[in-house]
Design a protein around this motif. Sequence first.
Motif, short mmCIF file in Angstrom:
data_model
loop_
_atom_site.label_atom_id
_atom_site.label_comp_id
_atom_site.label_asym_id
_atom_site.label_seq_id
_atom_site.Cartn_x
_atom_site.Cartn_y
_atom_site.Cartn_z
N LYS A 77 -2.12 -11.28 2.56
CA LYS A 77 -1.73 -10.96 1.19
C LYS A 77 -2.80 -11.46 0.24
O LYS A 77 -3.26 -12.59 0.38
N HIS A 93 -6.62 -5.34 5.38
CA HIS A 93 -5.35 -5.01 6.01
C HIS A 93 -4.28 -5.93 5.46
O HIS A 93 -4.43 -7.15 5.52
N GLU A 95 -1.33 -6.70 2.18
CA GLU A 95 -0.74 -6.42 0.87
C GLU A 95 -1.70 -6.86 -0.22
O GLU A 95 -2.24 -7.96 -0.18
N ALA A 97 -2.30 -7.06 -4.51
CA ALA A 97 -1.79 -6.99 -5.88
C ALA A 97 -2.96 -7.33 -6.80
O ALA A 97 -3.58 -8.39 -6.64
N THR A 110 -6.50 -0.49 4.54
CA THR A 110 -5.20 -0.19 5.13
C THR A 110 -4.23 -1.23 4.58
O THR A 110 -3.98 -2.26 5.19
N ALA A 111 -3.72 -0.93 3.37
CA ALA A 111 -2.90 -1.93 2.68
C ALA A 111 -1.98 -1.26 1.68
O ALA A 111 -2.24 -0.15 1.22
N THR A 112 -0.90 -1.97 1.35
CA THR A 112 -0.10 -1.55 0.21
C THR A 112 -0.76 -2.15 -1.02
O THR A 112 -1.35 -3.23 -0.96
N CYS A 113 -0.71 -1.44 -2.14
CA CYS A 113 -1.38 -1.92 -3.34
C CYS A 113 -0.45 -1.84 -4.53
O CYS A 113 0.18 -0.81 -4.78
N THR A 114 -0.35 -2.94 -5.27
CA THR A 114 0.44 -3.02 -6.49
C THR A 114 -0.48 -3.39 -7.63
O THR A 114 -1.26 -4.34 -7.52
#
Length: 132
Positions: A77, A93, A95, A97, A110-114
Amino acid sequence: MFDKVKKNGTELLGKTNRIVEGTSIVGDIVSKADFRLDGELIGNFTSQGKLVIGATGVVKGEIICNHADIEGEFHGKIKVLEVLNIKAAAKIHGEVAVGKLSIEPGADFTATCTMLAHSNQVIMLEDGKGTE
């Protein structure tokens, strides 16, 4: 005899700590100054400054900082309050933010992005003092 002036941390900004290639750290790093990592960190990193993960750098854990440039590998993260720059050779890789994000073509993202709302967020260090 010698009066020491207590430093508030702002004079450390612009100075850079460095972990060189071939060095592995298992544990957490807390820094008020900028930091360059060309080795490996397995643990968490918190800074009021900028983090640079060089081409040979690897981080597995959680990162919280104001600015970051990543050219190496990151797994976990990451929270960057201002700008995260991801270079073409980077492998990300997990999360993410960020306040602002820049990704060069060719990066493995390869990640979620906020995207963070622009508010007065504070990074708290172990000494209980923070920065906006």
